[in-house]
Design a protein around this motif. Structure first.
Motif, PDB file in Angstrom:
ATOM      1  N   CYS A  53      24.018  19.739  21.355  1.00 42.90           N
ATOM      2  CA  CYS A  53      24.279  19.387  19.847  1.00 42.90           C
ATOM      3  C   CYS A  53      23.790  20.197  18.835  1.00 42.90           C
ATOM      4  O   CYS A  53      24.003  19.878  17.691  1.00 42.90           O
ATOM      5  CB  CYS A  53      23.267  18.062  19.702  1.00 42.90           C
ATOM      6  SG  CYS A  53      23.630  16.743  21.034  1.00 42.90           S
ATOM      7  N   ARG A  54      23.611  21.469  19.184  1.00 36.54           N
ATOM      8  CA  ARG A  54      23.206  22.430  18.333  1.00 36.54           C
ATOM      9  C   ARG A  54      24.520  23.441  18.115  1.00 36.54           C
ATOM     10  O   ARG A  54      24.490  24.394  18.734  1.00 36.54           O
ATOM     11  CB  ARG A  54      21.965  23.313  18.485  1.00 36.54           C
ATOM     12  CG  ARG A  54      20.694  22.305  18.677  1.00 36.54           C
ATOM     13  CD  ARG A  54      19.498  23.005  19.345  1.00 36.54           C
ATOM     14  NE  ARG A  54      18.440  22.109  19.266  1.00 36.54           N
ATOM     15  CZ  ARG A  54      17.454  21.755  18.416  1.00 36.54           C
ATOM     16  NH1 ARG A  54      17.547  22.451  17.503  1.00 36.54           N
ATOM     17  NH2 ARG A  54      16.343  20.954  18.609  1.00 36.54           N
ATOM     18  N   ILE A  55      25.212  23.341  16.939  1.00 40.99           N
ATOM     19  CA  ILE A  55      26.472  23.843  16.850  1.00 40.99           C
ATOM     20  C   ILE A  55      26.441  25.305  16.802  1.00 40.99           C
ATOM     21  O   ILE A  55      27.121  26.214  17.333  1.00 40.99           O
ATOM     22  CB  ILE A  55      27.425  23.153  15.975  1.00 40.99           C
ATOM     23  CG1 ILE A  55      28.817  23.629  16.193  1.00 40.99           C
ATOM     24  CG2 ILE A  55      26.989  23.453  14.491  1.00 40.99           C
ATOM     25  CD1 ILE A  55      29.822  22.719  15.534  1.00 40.99           C
ATOM     26  N   GLU A  56      25.455  25.784  16.000  1.00 39.53           N
ATOM     27  CA  GLU A  56      25.329  27.057  15.780  1.00 39.53           C
ATOM     28  C   GLU A  56      24.983  27.893  17.025  1.00 39.53           C
ATOM     29  O   GLU A  56      25.317  28.912  17.249  1.00 39.53           O
ATOM     30  CB  GLU A  56      24.205  27.421  14.497  1.00 39.53           C
ATOM     31  CG  GLU A  56      24.601  26.897  13.239  1.00 39.53           C
ATOM     32  CD  GLU A  56      24.577  25.643  12.871  1.00 39.53           C
ATOM     33  OE1 GLU A  56      24.099  24.755  13.640  1.00 39.53           O
ATOM     34  OE2 GLU A  56      24.822  25.311  11.621  1.00 39.53           O
ATOM     35  N   SER A  68      35.574  33.993  15.492  1.00 41.42           N
ATOM     36  CA  SER A  68      34.571  34.333  14.338  1.00 41.42           C
ATOM     37  C   SER A  68      34.233  32.934  14.137  1.00 41.42           C
ATOM     38  O   SER A  68      34.542  31.955  14.302  1.00 41.42           O
ATOM     39  CB  SER A  68      35.477  34.628  12.956  1.00 41.42           C
ATOM     40  OG  SER A  68      36.201  33.672  12.425  1.00 41.42           O
ATOM     41  N   TRP A  69      32.939  32.898  13.060  1.00 43.98           N
ATOM     42  CA  TRP A  69      32.345  31.798  12.918  1.00 43.98           C
ATOM     43  C   TRP A  69      33.087  30.748  12.086  1.00 43.98           C
ATOM     44  O   TRP A  69      33.208  29.570  12.255  1.00 43.98           O
ATOM     45  CB  TRP A  69      30.772  31.957  12.090  1.00 43.98           C
ATOM     46  CG  TRP A  69      30.431  30.919  11.507  1.00 43.98           C
ATOM     47  CD1 TRP A  69      29.908  30.479  10.219  1.00 43.98           C
ATOM     48  CD2 TRP A  69      29.592  29.781  12.315  1.00 43.98           C
ATOM     49  NE1 TRP A  69      29.337  29.271  10.090  1.00 43.98           N
ATOM     50  CE2 TRP A  69      29.184  28.991  11.541  1.00 43.98           C
ATOM     51  CE3 TRP A  69      29.712  29.397  13.732  1.00 43.98           C
ATOM     52  CZ2 TRP A  69      28.396  27.717  11.887  1.00 43.98           C
ATOM     53  CZ3 TRP A  69      29.039  28.297  14.281  1.00 43.98           C
ATOM     54  CH2 TRP A  69      28.445  27.395  13.310  1.00 43.98           C
ATOM     55  N   ASP A  70      34.112  31.375  11.011  1.00 48.00           N
ATOM     56  CA  ASP A  70      34.897  30.696  10.293  1.00 48.00           C
ATOM     57  C   ASP A  70      36.070  30.060  11.210  1.00 48.00           C
ATOM     58  O   ASP A  70      36.438  28.948  10.976  1.00 48.00           O
ATOM     59  CB  ASP A  70      35.647  31.548   8.974  1.00 48.00           C
ATOM     60  CG  ASP A  70      34.427  31.781   8.110  1.00 48.00           C
ATOM     61  OD1 ASP A  70      33.542  31.215   7.985  1.00 48.00           O
ATOM     62  OD2 ASP A  70      34.501  32.685   7.364  1.00 48.00           O
ATOM     63  N   GLU A  71      36.430  30.814  12.224  1.00 52.77           N
ATOM     64  CA  GLU A  71      37.444  30.053  13.106  1.00 52.77           C
ATOM     65  C   GLU A  71      36.778  28.946  13.925  1.00 52.77           C
ATOM     66  O   GLU A  71      37.564  28.136  14.216  1.00 52.77           O
ATOM     67  CB  GLU A  71      37.846  31.331  14.001  1.00 52.77           C
ATOM     68  CG  GLU A  71      38.907  32.361  13.399  1.00 52.77           C
ATOM     69  CD  GLU A  71      39.210  33.458  14.296  1.00 52.77           C
ATOM     70  OE1 GLU A  71      40.115  34.088  14.063  1.00 52.77           O
ATOM     71  OE2 GLU A  71      38.278  33.805  15.111  1.00 52.77           O
ATOM     72  N   PHE A  72      35.605  29.127  14.348  1.00 58.38           N
ATOM     73  CA  PHE A  72      34.995  28.381  15.069  1.00 58.38           C
ATOM     74  C   PHE A  72      34.981  26.895  14.471  1.00 58.38           C
ATOM     75  O   PHE A  72      34.901  25.788  14.635  1.00 58.38           O
ATOM     76  CB  PHE A  72      33.653  28.831  15.476  1.00 58.38           C
ATOM     77  CG  PHE A  72      32.906  27.908  16.554  1.00 58.38           C
ATOM     78  CD1 PHE A  72      33.457  27.531  17.653  1.00 58.38           C
ATOM     79  CD2 PHE A  72      31.595  27.271  16.375  1.00 58.38           C
ATOM     80  CE1 PHE A  72      32.627  26.921  18.904  1.00 58.38           C
ATOM     81  CE2 PHE A  72      31.088  26.285  16.938  1.00 58.38           C
ATOM     82  CZ  PHE A  72      31.458  26.095  18.434  1.00 58.38           C
ATOM     83  N   ILE A  73      34.412  27.320  12.953  1.00 53.77           N
ATOM     84  CA  ILE A  73      34.320  26.085  11.927  1.00 53.77           C
ATOM     85  C   ILE A  73      35.592  25.209  12.034  1.00 53.77           C
ATOM     86  O   ILE A  73      35.672  24.109  12.126  1.00 53.77           O
ATOM     87  CB  ILE A  73      33.740  26.375  10.876  1.00 53.77           C
ATOM     88  CG1 ILE A  73      32.066  26.778  10.771  1.00 53.77           C
ATOM     89  CG2 ILE A  73      34.029  25.479   9.739  1.00 53.77           C
ATOM     90  CD1 ILE A  73      31.815  27.417   9.515  1.00 53.77           C
ATOM     91  N   ALA A  74      36.584  25.991  11.705  1.00 48.18           N
ATOM     92  CA  ALA A  74      37.971  25.434  11.832  1.00 48.18           C
ATOM     93  C   ALA A  74      38.483  24.434  12.963  1.00 48.18           C
ATOM     94  O   ALA A  74      38.801  23.401  12.668  1.00 48.18           O
ATOM     95  CB  ALA A  74      38.869  26.445  11.303  1.00 48.18           C
TER      96      ALA A  74
END
Length: 85
Positions: A53-56, A68-74
Motif C-alpha cells: 500500500c506504500r506507493i513510493e 521515471s517517477w512521473d511516468e509511474f504516477i501517470a
C-alpha cells in the motif's frame, strides 16, 4: 532519493477494489474492499499499512528501473481513473 508525493485524492477506489490484484487480495474483507478501509474512506492502519500500500516504496523496490517517477504516477493515475468507471 526524495520523490514528490503521489497525488492521491483519497477517493478510496484502490482500497475498494483490492480483489482485482493478486498482490492485494489478502486485504479483501470479502466484498472486494480492503478490511482496513473505514466508513470515512480512510485507512484505519495508515501509519502501519502493508508495504504493498506504500506507493513510493513499491516504486523504489519494483519499478524505478522501468519508469521515471512521473511516468509511474501517470500509469497509476490511469488505473485510478479506470476504477471509477
Amino acid at each position: 532519493m526524495s520523490l514528490k508525493p503521489f497525488p492521491c485524492n483519497q477517493c478510496g477506489k484502490c482500497c475498494s477494489n483490492v480483489h482485482l490484484s493478486e498482490l492485494t487480495q489478502a486485504l479483501d474483507r470479502g466484498d472486494g474492499v480492503c478490511r482496513h478501509l473505514n466508513e470515512d474512506i480512510r485507512c484505519s492502519i495508515y501509519d502501519k499499512r502493508p508495504e504493498i500500500c506504500r506507493i513510493e516504496l513499491q516504486y523504489q523496490l519494483n519499478y524505478a528501473k522501468q519508469y521515471s517517477w512521473d511516468e509511474f504516477i501517470a500509469v497509476n493515475l490511469e488505473v485510478c481513473e479506470s476504477l471509477g468507471k
